[in-house]
Design a protein around this motif. Structure first.
Motif, short mmCIF file in Angstrom:
data_model
loop_
_atom_site.label_atom_id
_atom_site.label_comp_id
_atom_site.label_asym_id
_atom_site.label_seq_id
_atom_site.Cartn_x
_atom_site.Cartn_y
_atom_site.Cartn_z
N ALA A 99 20.24 52.70 23.61
CA ALA A 99 21.56 52.69 23.69
C ALA A 99 22.05 51.23 24.32
CB ALA A 99 21.59 53.99 24.89
N ILE A 100 23.22 51.02 24.03
CA ILE A 100 23.71 49.82 24.31
C ILE A 100 25.29 50.19 24.86
CG2 ILE A 100 24.69 47.30 24.00
CD1 ILE A 100 22.62 47.62 21.59
N THR A 101 25.68 49.39 26.08
CA THR A 101 27.26 49.71 26.46
C THR A 101 27.58 48.19 27.01
OG1 THR A 101 29.00 50.88 27.54
CG2 THR A 101 27.00 50.37 28.60
N LYS A 102 28.82 47.92 26.76
CA LYS A 102 29.32 46.82 27.55
C LYS A 102 30.77 46.80 28.41
CE LYS A 102 32.15 45.07 23.48
NZ LYS A 102 32.00 43.78 22.73
N ALA A 110 19.47 49.86 27.02
CA ALA A 110 18.59 51.19 27.95
C ALA A 110 17.24 51.34 27.12
CB ALA A 110 19.16 52.23 28.20
N ASN A 111 16.13 51.36 27.83
CA ASN A 111 14.96 52.31 27.04
C ASN A 111 14.31 52.83 28.03
OD1 ASN A 111 13.20 50.36 28.21
ND2 ASN A 111 12.49 49.29 26.61
N GLN A 112 13.00 53.68 27.92
CA GLN A 112 12.36 54.38 28.80
C GLN A 112 12.01 53.70 30.01
OE1 GLN A 112 10.41 57.19 25.64
NE2 GLN A 112 10.02 58.00 27.59
N SER A 113 11.83 52.40 29.93
CA SER A 113 11.09 51.39 30.76
C SER A 113 12.10 50.67 31.86
CB SER A 113 10.51 50.57 30.46
OG SER A 113 9.20 51.10 29.67
N GLY A 114 13.52 50.85 31.57
CA GLY A 114 14.57 50.41 32.41
C GLY A 114 15.90 49.81 31.52
N ILE A 115 16.86 49.68 32.43
CA ILE A 115 17.90 49.19 31.85
C ILE A 115 18.19 47.87 32.27
CG2 ILE A 115 20.45 49.59 31.91
CD1 ILE A 115 19.99 52.43 32.21
N ILE A 116 18.42 47.07 31.40
CA ILE A 116 18.66 45.55 31.43
C ILE A 116 20.00 45.22 31.24
CG2 ILE A 116 16.26 44.89 31.37
CD1 ILE A 116 16.69 43.96 28.40
N SER A 117 20.76 43.92 31.83
CA SER A 117 21.89 43.69 31.38
C SER A 117 22.10 41.85 30.99
CB SER A 117 22.97 43.90 32.63
OG SER A 117 22.55 42.96 33.69
N PHE A 118 22.95 41.78 30.02
CA PHE A 118 23.11 40.24 29.80
C PHE A 118 24.35 39.83 30.10
CE2 PHE A 118 24.38 37.09 26.26
CZ PHE A 118 23.10 36.22 26.37
N ASN A 119 24.36 38.77 30.87
CA ASN A 119 25.73 38.35 31.08
C ASN A 119 26.35 37.31 30.00
OD1 ASN A 119 27.63 36.14 32.58
ND2 ASN A 119 27.44 37.45 34.01
N LEU A 120 27.53 37.66 29.54
CA LEU A 120 28.28 36.99 28.48
C LEU A 120 28.73 35.69 28.70
CD1 LEU A 120 30.09 40.10 26.98
CD2 LEU A 120 28.28 38.78 25.92
N SER A 121 28.77 35.38 30.10
CA SER A 121 29.42 33.83 30.44
C SER A 121 28.15 32.98 30.41
CB SER A 121 30.06 34.01 31.69
OG SER A 121 31.21 34.89 31.63
N ASP A 122 27.31 33.53 31.37
CA ASP A 122 26.13 32.29 31.71
C ASP A 122 24.98 32.73 30.69
OD1 ASP A 122 24.65 34.34 33.05
OD2 ASP A 122 25.22 33.73 34.96
#
Length: 202
Positions: A99-102, A110-122
């Motif tokens: 799954a992805i959202t923004k 998201a996957n079963q091991s955690g949810i990570i994020s990516f900052n679009l600016s930096d």
């Protein structure tokens, strides 16, 4: 033969489809299939979701998280794209990003091991939600409302406030399985196996 469409994008005059057999690219005008390196690269791979941000397409798949640079026609994997602080920890499972959202600032994966994020600016990666918050279950869909993230798993819905570190769990039988979510104003709409359900979350 599981070839249903999980997600799609319009890229210029092309339609990109995320399917259980890879990425299918169609010419918008005549609907003919386009064969290229991207199609070959993800052949027979389950693609769960496609999201575009600026000149990049983020690809959530069974074999991992990938980023396609449209301008340079180049594919990156999670580890070779962007920047990481010393505090960032890769999820223990590098596979099955489902799954992805923004929002305007960040993209969440998201996957079963955690949810990570990516900052679009930096262009930096961060750990957003520990898997223990949603029981390390398979994630069907995620949605954002400012500091709140909604996580639909195979066992129900988790509403988690990332700022206050508080959560609510909804796993009522009448909800069935949640396949997609959409937030409008103070309501969240759930596309479920039992039909469309909404509730006021604030």
């Amino acid at each position: 033969d599981k070839s249903w469409v999980n997600s799609f994008l319009k890229i210029d005059d092309q339609i990109w489809l995320a399917t259980h057999n890879g990425i299918v690219i169609l010419n918008q005008d005549n609907k003919s299939q386009i064969d290229n390196e991207i199609v070959d690269y993800f052949l027979n791979n389950i693609i769960y979701e496609l999201v575009r941000a600026n000149d990049h397409i983020f690809i959530a798949s069974e074999s991992g998280l990938y980023i396609y640079d449209i301008q340079n026609n180049k594919i990156y994997d999670l580890e070779s794209f962007g920047y990481r602080s010393e505090s960032f920890i890769f999820p223990s499972n590098h596979f099955d990003y489902t799954a992805i959202t923004k929002n305007k600032d960040n993209i969440y994966f998201a996957n079963q091991s955690g949810i990570i994020s990516f900052n679009l600016s930096d262009r930096s990666w961060s750990n957003a939600v520990e898997s223990s918050i949603y029981g390390a279950l398979e994630v069907r869909s995620i949605a954002l409302a400012k500091e709140k993230i909604f996580i639909a798993t195979v066992n129900g819905l988790v509403q988690y406030d990332m700022k206050k570190n508080s959560l609510e769990i909804f796993n009522y039988k009448f909800m069935g399985s949640i396949n997609d979510m959409y937030i409008k104003g103070s309501k969240i709409w759930l596309g479920t196996s039992q039909g469309l359900i909404s509730y006021r979350y604030r």
